[in-house]
Scaffold this motif. Sequence first.
Motif, short mmCIF file in Angstrom:
data_model
loop_
_atom_site.label_atom_id
_atom_site.label_comp_id
_atom_site.label_asym_id
_atom_site.label_seq_id
_atom_site.Cartn_x
_atom_site.Cartn_y
_atom_site.Cartn_z
N VAL A 198 29.02 45.55 28.88
CA VAL A 198 29.20 45.49 30.24
C VAL A 198 27.96 44.71 31.13
CG1 VAL A 198 29.19 46.67 32.62
CG2 VAL A 198 30.30 47.58 30.39
N ILE A 199 28.47 43.80 31.85
CA ILE A 199 27.39 42.95 32.57
C ILE A 199 27.34 43.71 33.96
CG2 ILE A 199 26.75 40.53 33.48
CD1 ILE A 199 28.64 39.43 31.16
N SER A 200 26.50 44.17 34.37
CA SER A 200 26.11 44.80 35.48
C SER A 200 25.56 43.68 36.55
CB SER A 200 25.08 46.11 35.49
OG SER A 200 25.89 47.03 34.70
N ILE A 201 25.99 43.55 37.63
CA ILE A 201 25.53 42.76 38.83
C ILE A 201 25.35 43.62 39.99
CG2 ILE A 201 26.00 40.38 39.87
CD1 ILE A 201 27.99 40.03 37.47
N THR A 261 30.81 44.08 38.02
CA THR A 261 30.57 43.84 36.71
C THR A 261 31.05 42.23 36.55
OG1 THR A 261 32.80 44.27 35.89
CG2 THR A 261 30.81 46.17 35.94
N GLY A 262 30.63 41.82 35.08
CA GLY A 262 31.06 40.27 35.18
C GLY A 262 32.53 40.28 34.67
N ALA A 263 33.00 41.38 34.30
CA ALA A 263 34.69 41.53 34.07
C ALA A 263 35.40 41.49 35.55
CB ALA A 263 35.06 42.69 33.25
N THR A 264 34.68 41.90 36.58
CA THR A 264 35.46 41.70 37.93
C THR A 264 35.00 40.47 38.64
OG1 THR A 264 34.03 43.23 38.85
CG2 THR A 264 36.11 43.92 37.77
N VAL A 265 34.02 39.59 38.26
CA VAL A 265 33.51 38.33 38.87
C VAL A 265 34.73 37.51 39.60
CG1 VAL A 265 33.73 36.52 37.08
CG2 VAL A 265 31.83 36.49 38.85
N TYR A 266 35.79 37.68 39.23
CA TYR A 266 36.91 36.88 39.78
C TYR A 266 37.57 37.39 41.42
CZ TYR A 266 39.62 41.23 38.26
OH TYR A 266 40.02 42.47 38.24
N LYS A 267 36.64 38.63 41.64
CA LYS A 267 36.78 39.23 42.96
C LYS A 267 36.00 38.50 43.83
CE LYS A 267 38.21 43.75 41.43
NZ LYS A 267 38.04 45.20 41.57
N TYR A 268 35.07 37.71 43.36
CA TYR A 268 34.15 37.00 44.11
C TYR A 268 34.01 35.58 43.75
CZ TYR A 268 32.70 41.86 45.02
OH TYR A 268 32.76 43.03 45.58
N PRO A 269 35.29 34.63 44.05
CA PRO A 269 35.23 33.43 43.74
C PRO A 269 34.22 32.29 44.12
CG PRO A 269 36.73 33.70 45.30
CD PRO A 269 36.11 35.02 44.94
N SER A 270 33.40 32.93 45.19
CA SER A 270 32.33 31.96 45.49
C SER A 270 31.19 31.89 44.53
CB SER A 270 31.72 32.56 46.83
OG SER A 270 32.51 32.43 47.97
N CYS A 271 31.21 33.04 43.59
CA CYS A 271 30.25 32.98 42.54
C CYS A 271 30.42 31.77 41.46
CB CYS A 271 30.06 34.25 41.93
SG CYS A 271 29.22 35.34 43.27
#
Length: 159
Positions: free
Chosen positions: A83-86, A119-129
């Motif tokens: 898990v990549i925690s952000i 998490t890294g697995a949900t980065v798609y929720k933040y396309p600006s990243c």
Amino acid sequence: MDHLKRLCFVVFGSFLSSFILLYECRKLEGYKFPVYSTKSCPMNETEWGSRSSVFNCQSGSSYACFPNENITELLEFCYPFEVISIHEDICLFLVKDRSEVDSYNCQHFVQGCPTGFYTGATVYKYPSCVLIGNGCFLAEPSCQRFVIQMSCNNDNAGS
């Protein structure tokens, strides 16, 4: 005869799709684990699942898609953490010489900076990243001004 046509289409389609995949994704050197360039990161949960399946990351690692340290290219890879925690207000990028993710404070983004833990697995929720161009995140005010300025200069060039 129909079976032969279908077989030809399947073989040709497989060849074409693997050629396209190789064209879009190329393995990059200098990392401690396999890293590939990509044109875009997955933009929803379904796309994320599909790309993650292609990478088939082993136990103890997870599929990731982040920019490189220069914010000039998007990268796909299996990162050696399950898990990549952000934290909020943070986007991640991959540092080549250490082969580690590092953080980028995005509080100054015009929009789209994560407002909570993810998490890294949900980065798609933040396309600006993961939307990048001209060596910057497109949500950065300075990056947008540069893009607008460039397009205005191009418009005037034809006059």
